[in-house]
Design an enzyme around this catalytic site. Structure first.
Site, PDB file in Angstrom:
ATOM      1  N   LYS A   1       0.821  -1.217   0.000  1.00  0.00           N
ATOM      2  CA  LYS A   1       0.000   0.000   0.000  1.00  0.00           C
ATOM      3  C   LYS A   1       0.851   1.262   0.000  1.00  0.00           C
ATOM      4  CE  LYS A   1      -4.289  -1.970   1.611  1.00  0.00           C
ATOM      5  NZ  LYS A   1      -5.397  -1.986   2.588  1.00  0.00           N
TER       6      LYS A   1
ATOM      7  N   ARG B   1      -3.245 -10.354   4.871  1.00  0.00           N
ATOM      8  CA  ARG B   1      -3.686 -10.360   3.467  1.00  0.00           C
ATOM      9  C   ARG B   1      -2.543  -9.773   2.634  1.00  0.00           C
ATOM     10  NH1 ARG B   1      -6.225  -6.894  -0.238  1.00  0.00           N
ATOM     11  NH2 ARG B   1      -7.753  -7.919  -1.590  1.00  0.00           N
TER      12      ARG B   1
END
Length: 291
Positions: free
Chosen positions: A238, A273
């Site tokens: 991210k 994840r």
């Protein structure tokens, strides 16, 4: 407010301390790796990589061989600025892939969707977990469907929607605001008939949060154990990993992603994840060994 342990109400203390139940057949007494598999042309990191069933199936089998115990299949990008995908298109992207994977392996498949019709098609194709990034606030039919069929679910927090969530996210106290949202949604889902033992929670790193908000959530993520559910952490590749780690290339952010993931595991997070399954699995094995 901080209080002494002996002053914690009994029900709250029970949620903090009781062993987590198995979710969708997976024991929550050890960490799990959820491999990300996006059947989309525009996801922020792997858009277009799995643009055929055969390519996606091959990637899925590789992730399973690398110790992923869950595969999260998505047919609609939720990156900042992403646009809405019609239900029939999202189903066409995900259902054939789920069917193909289930024909070759019994790995737990999670469908990453906010839409009832997509979740229903995925469930019928063999998915065993419904992962809604909107925390069951987008489609009013989705939560009742999950309760009806007894589907395990993941409830994530997101402020706004993918198209607008990063415009100007604001909170009074991000840790407590996200906690309160998840607490309210858990009560709602339980009232519909979902078993809390089959609910996973996700604070939604990067979804309607600034870098400061993300860091506050990561530093205090153990607070969410008070909700009595397993915690999923999704930070892989991210923006904050690139910004803090000084790495503009999304596919070169495994080291930073793993560092944050291990910090989460040290606070008791049960599920990571990730895009980089093999690298994360190696790190997790060493992390477990030295503990």
């Amino acid at each position: 407010m901080i209080i002494a342990v002996q002053d914690v109400p009994g029900d709250a203390l029970d949620r903090l301390t009781r062993p987590r139940a198995d979710v969708a057949g997976l024991a929550m007494d050890r960490p799990h790796i959820m491999g990300i598999l996006n059947a989309t042309p525009d996801s922020f990191s792997d858009g277009g990589v799995h643009n055929s069933v055969s390519a996606a199936q091959s990637a899925a089998e590789q992730m399973v061989s690398q110790d992923a115990t869950i595969l999260d299949i998505g047919g609609e990008s939720t990156r900042p600025g992403a646009t809405f995908v019609p239900e029939d298109e999202e189903i066409a992207r995900t259902r054939p892939l789920i069917e193909a994977i289930k024909s070759r392996t019994d790995v737990l498949i999670s469908i990453d969707t906010r839409k009832f019709a997509v979740a229903k098609a995925a469930w019928e194709a063999g998915a065993g977990l419904i992962n809604d990034v909107t925390g069951f606030t987008f489609d009013p039919q989705l939560a009742p469907f999950c309760a009806k069929v007894g589907a395990p679910v993941c409830v994530m927090h997101m402020q706004g929607d993918p198209g607008t969530m990063q415009d100007n996210p604001t909170y009074e106290d991000v840790l407590l605001d996200v906690y309160d949202f998840l607490d309210g949604q858990l009560d709602r889902l339980e009232n519909l008939g979902l078993d809390r033992d089959q609910i996973i929670i996700d604070p939604g790193i990067g979804f309607g949060k600034t870098e400061a908000h993300n860091l506050a959530l990561l530093q205090g993520i153990s607070l969410f154990h008070g909700l009595g559910c397993p915690i999923l952490l999704g930070v892989s590749r991210k923006g904050m990993i690139g910004q803090i780690g000084k790495e503009p290339r999304k596919d070169a952010r495994a080291p930073g992603s793993i560092a944050v993931g291990l910090a989460g595991l040290s606070q008791g997070v049960q599920i990571l994840r990730v895009h980089d399954v093999a690298e994360t699995a190696q790190a997790l094995r060493l992390w477990a060994a030295v503990r």
